[in-house]
Design a protein around this motif. Structure first.
Motif, PDB file in Angstrom:
ATOM      1  N   ARG A 183       2.938  11.360  -5.334  1.00 10.39           N
ATOM      2  CA  ARG A 183       3.894  12.146  -6.125  1.00 10.39           C
ATOM      3  C   ARG A 183       3.271  12.587  -7.452  1.00 10.39           C
ATOM      4  NH1 ARG A 183       8.375  14.010  -3.635  1.00 10.39           N
ATOM      5  NH2 ARG A 183       9.790  13.566  -5.365  1.00 10.39           N
ATOM      6  N   ALA A 184       2.453  11.729  -8.031  1.00 14.97           N
ATOM      7  CA  ALA A 184       1.791  12.103  -9.284  1.00 14.97           C
ATOM      8  C   ALA A 184       0.806  13.246  -9.050  1.00 14.97           C
ATOM      9  CB  ALA A 184       1.074  10.896  -9.873  1.00 14.97           C
ATOM     10  N   ILE A 185       0.085  13.202  -7.952  1.00 19.30           N
ATOM     11  CA  ILE A 185      -0.848  14.290  -7.625  1.00 19.30           C
ATOM     12  C   ILE A 185      -0.092  15.585  -7.371  1.00 19.30           C
ATOM     13  CG2 ILE A 185      -2.518  15.086  -5.902  1.00 19.30           C
ATOM     14  CD1 ILE A 185      -3.372  12.149  -5.565  1.00 19.30           C
ATOM     15  N   LEU A 186       1.043  15.490  -6.689  1.00 22.64           N
ATOM     16  CA  LEU A 186       1.862  16.671  -6.443  1.00 22.64           C
ATOM     17  C   LEU A 186       2.386  17.256  -7.757  1.00 22.64           C
ATOM     18  CD1 LEU A 186       3.161  18.566  -4.411  1.00 22.64           C
ATOM     19  CD2 LEU A 186       5.040  16.933  -4.165  1.00 22.64           C
ATOM     20  N   CYS A 198       0.828  -1.204   0.000  1.00 23.22           N
ATOM     21  CA  CYS A 198       0.000   0.000   0.000  1.00 23.22           C
ATOM     22  C   CYS A 198       0.868   1.262   0.000  1.00 23.22           C
ATOM     23  CB  CYS A 198      -0.933   0.004   1.207  1.00 23.22           C
ATOM     24  SG  CYS A 198      -2.223  -1.261   1.160  1.00 23.22           S
ATOM     25  N   ALA A 199       1.964   1.228   0.749  1.00 23.42           N
ATOM     26  CA  ALA A 199       2.848   2.395   0.828  1.00 23.42           C
ATOM     27  C   ALA A 199       3.502   2.674  -0.526  1.00 23.42           C
ATOM     28  CB  ALA A 199       3.912   2.168   1.894  1.00 23.42           C
ATOM     29  N   ILE A 200       3.888   1.627  -1.241  1.00 21.86           N
ATOM     30  CA  ILE A 200       4.509   1.803  -2.561  1.00 21.86           C
ATOM     31  C   ILE A 200       3.527   2.457  -3.519  1.00 21.86           C
ATOM     32  CG2 ILE A 200       5.360   0.540  -4.578  1.00 21.86           C
ATOM     33  CD1 ILE A 200       6.537  -1.511  -2.565  1.00 21.86           C
ATOM     34  N   ALA A 201       2.305   1.928  -3.577  1.00 18.00           N
ATOM     35  CA  ALA A 201       1.297   2.507  -4.469  1.00 18.00           C
ATOM     36  C   ALA A 201       0.938   3.926  -4.040  1.00 18.00           C
ATOM     37  CB  ALA A 201       0.050   1.624  -4.478  1.00 18.00           C
ATOM     38  N   ALA A 202       0.821   4.157  -2.734  1.00 20.96           N
ATOM     39  CA  ALA A 202       0.461   5.484  -2.234  1.00 20.96           C
ATOM     40  C   ALA A 202       1.544   6.512  -2.552  1.00 20.96           C
ATOM     41  CB  ALA A 202       0.217   5.429  -0.725  1.00 20.96           C
ATOM     42  N   ILE A 261       0.346  -1.644 -15.299  1.00 23.74           N
ATOM     43  CA  ILE A 261       0.714  -0.715 -16.371  1.00 23.74           C
ATOM     44  C   ILE A 261       0.389   0.716 -15.969  1.00 23.74           C
ATOM     45  CG2 ILE A 261       0.080   0.052 -18.700  1.00 23.74           C
ATOM     46  CD1 ILE A 261      -0.130  -2.885 -19.502  1.00 23.74           C
ATOM     47  N   LEU A 262      -0.783   0.934 -15.398  1.00 22.07           N
ATOM     48  CA  LEU A 262      -1.164   2.277 -14.955  1.00 22.07           C
ATOM     49  C   LEU A 262      -0.197   2.782 -13.886  1.00 22.07           C
ATOM     50  CD1 LEU A 262      -5.049   1.885 -14.695  1.00 22.07           C
ATOM     51  CD2 LEU A 262      -3.773   3.066 -16.491  1.00 22.07           C
ATOM     52  N   LEU A 263       0.134   1.925 -12.926  1.00 22.95           N
ATOM     53  CA  LEU A 263       1.058   2.331 -11.868  1.00 22.95           C
ATOM     54  C   LEU A 263       2.446   2.605 -12.437  1.00 22.95           C
ATOM     55  CD1 LEU A 263       1.444   2.785  -8.819  1.00 22.95           C
ATOM     56  CD2 LEU A 263       2.072   0.364  -8.629  1.00 22.95           C
ATOM     57  N   ILE A 285      -6.796   9.189 -11.988  1.00 25.07           N
ATOM     58  CA  ILE A 285      -8.161   8.721 -11.724  1.00 25.07           C
ATOM     59  C   ILE A 285      -8.293   7.244 -12.062  1.00 25.07           C
ATOM     60  CG2 ILE A 285     -10.569   8.980 -12.423  1.00 25.07           C
ATOM     61  CD1 ILE A 285     -10.050  11.938 -12.876  1.00 25.07           C
ATOM     62  N   ALA A 286      -7.687   6.808 -13.167  1.00 31.53           N
ATOM     63  CA  ALA A 286      -7.788   5.403 -13.564  1.00 31.53           C
ATOM     64  C   ALA A 286      -7.166   4.489 -12.513  1.00 31.53           C
ATOM     65  CB  ALA A 286      -7.117   5.185 -14.919  1.00 31.53           C
ATOM     66  N   PHE A 287      -5.977   4.859 -12.009  1.00 30.87           N
ATOM     67  CA  PHE A 287      -5.350   4.001 -10.998  1.00 30.87           C
ATOM     68  C   PHE A 287      -6.112   4.075  -9.674  1.00 30.87           C
ATOM     69  CE2 PHE A 287      -2.165   3.037  -7.681  1.00 30.87           C
ATOM     70  CZ  PHE A 287      -1.930   1.725  -8.047  1.00 30.87           C
ATOM     71  N   ALA A 288      -6.608   5.261  -9.318  1.00 33.29           N
ATOM     72  CA  ALA A 288      -7.440   5.366  -8.122  1.00 33.29           C
ATOM     73  C   ALA A 288      -8.690   4.502  -8.270  1.00 33.29           C
ATOM     74  CB  ALA A 288      -7.819   6.819  -7.866  1.00 33.29           C
ATOM     75  N   GLY A 289      -9.230   4.430  -9.498  1.00 30.15           N
ATOM     76  CA  GLY A 289     -10.369   3.552  -9.749  1.00 30.15           C
ATOM     77  C   GLY A 289     -10.027   2.097  -9.526  1.00 30.15           C
ATOM     78  N   CYS A 290      -8.797   1.687  -9.911  1.00 31.73           N
ATOM     79  CA  CYS A 290      -8.330   0.313  -9.639  1.00 31.73           C
ATOM     80  C   CYS A 290      -8.351   0.026  -8.132  1.00 31.73           C
ATOM     81  CB  CYS A 290      -6.924   0.111 -10.176  1.00 31.73           C
ATOM     82  SG  CYS A 290      -6.768   0.175 -11.954  1.00 31.73           S
ATOM     83  N   ILE A 291      -7.849   0.985  -7.360  1.00 32.69           N
ATOM     84  CA  ILE A 291      -7.796   0.803  -5.911  1.00 32.69           C
ATOM     85  C   ILE A 291      -9.200   0.673  -5.341  1.00 32.69           C
ATOM     86  CG2 ILE A 291      -7.131   1.880  -3.732  1.00 32.69           C
ATOM     87  CD1 ILE A 291      -4.810   3.208  -5.222  1.00 32.69           C
ATOM     88  N   LEU A 292     -10.106   1.569  -5.736  1.00 31.88           N
ATOM     89  CA  LEU A 292     -11.472   1.528  -5.216  1.00 31.88           C
ATOM     90  C   LEU A 292     -12.168   0.228  -5.602  1.00 31.88           C
ATOM     91  CD1 LEU A 292     -12.663   5.199  -5.902  1.00 31.88           C
ATOM     92  CD2 LEU A 292     -12.053   4.164  -3.703  1.00 31.88           C
ATOM     93  N   PHE A 293     -11.972  -0.214  -6.837  1.00 30.29           N
ATOM     94  CA  PHE A 293     -12.600  -1.457  -7.277  1.00 30.29           C
ATOM     95  C   PHE A 293     -12.146  -2.633  -6.424  1.00 30.29           C
ATOM     96  CE2 PHE A 293     -13.345  -5.177  -9.884  1.00 30.29           C
ATOM     97  CZ  PHE A 293     -14.537  -4.896 -10.539  1.00 30.29           C
TER      98      PHE A 293
END
Length: 463
Positions: A392-395, A383-387, A446-448, A420-428
């Motif tokens: 950093r991408a949001i920043l 989770c920390a790696i993905a976060a 791939i998105l990450l 948004i696409a990767f955040a959608g992966c997380i929510l799903f």
């Protein structure tokens, strides 16, 4: 640190295209070009594009092509890849997963389960060096959207034309069509199950919305007939994907899609649409869960497929052991009993079946599954790696908003789309698990990788 801050301030305040980042933004190829901005990566980049295009219908061939592309990037940048802290964290995560398998209740299944994770760590390390520019993000989005057309056609044929496929299709491509969907009444197309297709179409729709908004903005600047037909064609593809997503009857994907659309609307400042989206969602929810005396009118407006699926009236009530809440509670109990190394990957199905006499391949929550099967440390590290990448991408997105360079300001939307696409992966994955299917698992990585690659490339801008 001071030098890096000065470099960042200079880059953000300079509109000049000659300001040099690695490989030079000014040397980027056009959208129609298949070439990489760095010539040494041309072959790997073209191989990746080909693999990405055939991946939905020929997953084995696509995976081989993209794997070779990642391996090529690994070989050319091995020394740099080895020194990156994020890859060190992935190596530590791999060690934790192997240790968990050594202490697993069923070591054989646990070690087999490593194939769903560790190989993708290696692919991620290579692709994050290969995929690093906004123009690559756009081209990948176009490839993913265009390659979804046959998937949707097959799915519509499955549901409306009762299409099936011969054994030869399974032997060559590794999938087949089940007449009427899988489960019956829910579109699955070339995927194994409706929820997996729903995840795929969710990613396609989000990426498609991003490039459609860009196309719309270009049409407003240049309202030619060519641009108009271009935009209409893209809109038709997205409507087909939206219909396919509707026919999957995936409540999870529907909800995440609504959140993604709202995120686009808020970012673009189209606040007049917020009221429309909120009102539409309110009517659908009222038709699904409103009091019996007041929901009749709403049910005449909302398609029955929506409110019957959301309310649960489409199917017979499930027994308690089949509910996701029951599976989540059991996964939590697994974590409490073995918090450090868990019970081993792929242990949930047999343990849950032993208790309830019902078989489920996973507890419909990726994070609860990992904490129960691999332990809390491994789950938190993943989770920390993905976060870290997402943060950093949001920043970077916020910094591009302030930058004077026109190209960066125009690139904000495609970066937002991938966020948004990767955040959608997380929510799903809070309500399902996608790591067991080759295609859905690969799309997430791939998105990450793409987000991480852009973060690496423009790291000089970040604090």
């Amino acid at each position: 640190m001071r030098k890096k801050a000065r470099d960042r301030d200079r880059e953000l305040s300079s509109p000049s295209e000659d300001s040099a980042l690695p490989n030079g933004d000014r040397a980027q190829p056009s959208l129609s070009s298949p070439f990489h901005n760095s010539p040494r990566f041309n072959r790997a980049w073209q191989l990746f594009q080909g693999g990405l295009f055939v991946f939905p219908l020929f997953p084995a061939l696509g995976a081989i092509a993209m794997g070779l592309a990642s391996s090529s990037a690994l070989q050319q940048n091995f020394r740099k890849i080895r020194q990156l802290p994020l890859n060190g964290a992935l190596a530590l995560l791999a060690i934790l997963l192997v240790a968990s398998s050594c202490f697993a209740v069923n070591g054989g299944d646990a070690f087999l389960g490593l194939a769903n994770l560790i190989p993708f760590f290696i692919v991620f390390a290579g692709l994050s060096q290969l995929l690093q520019t906004p123009i690559q993000l756009r081209r990948m989005a176009w490839i993913i959207v265009l390659s979804s057309i046959p998937v949707v056609i097959l799915g519509l044929g499955q549901m409306l034309g009762e299409w099936t496929t011969p054994q030869l299709v399974w032997n060559i491509f590794g999938w087949d069509l089940e007449q009427g969907g899988n489960p019956p009444g829910r579109m699955a197309s070339s995927f194994m199950y409706a929820n997996l297709l729903a995840f795929y179409l969710l990613i396609v729709l989000i990426l498609g919305l991003g490039i459609a908004i860009e196309a719309f903005q270009e049409w407003r600047k240049d309202p030619t007939l060519k641009q108009q037909w271009f935009l209409l064609g893209l809109t038709a593809i997205l409507l087909g994907n939206g219909l396919g997503l509707l026919l999957t009857s995936s409540r999870n994907a529907w909800g995440v899609t609504a959140i993604a659309c709202l995120a686009f609307v808020v970012y673009l400042g189209w606040y007049w649409l917020v009221a429309g989206v909120s009102a539409t969602a309110g009517v659908v929810l009222w038709a699904s869960f409103g009091p019996p005396g007041g929901r009749g009118i709403a049910r005449q407006i909302v398609p029955s497929l929506l409110w019957r699926r959301l309310s649960g009236e489409m199917y017979e009530p499930a027994e308690i052991e089949a509910l996701r809440t029951s599976q989540w509670k059991f996964a939590l109990s697994m974590t409490r009993d073995r918090p450090f190394f868990g019970w081993g990957l792929r242990s949930f199905p047999q343990l849950y079946e032993a208790k309830t006499q019902l078989w489920f391949g996973h507890p419909h929550n990726l994070f609860l599954m990992l904490s129960g099967e691999a332990g809390i440390p491994a789950t938190l590290l993943l989770c920390a790696i993905a976060a870290w990448v997402l943060a950093r991408a949001i920043l970077l997105l916020r910094l591009w908003t302030k930058a004077l360079r026109p190209q960066w300001r125009s690139d904000r939307l495609i970066l937002l789309t991938y966020i948004i696409a990767f955040a959608g992966c997380i929510l799903f994955n809070f309500l399902d698990v996608t790591v067991f299917d080759l295609r859905t698992n690969t799309y997430g990585w791939i998105l990450l990788s793409a987000l991480c690659g852009v973060v690496y490339r423009y790291g000089v801008l970040l604090p």
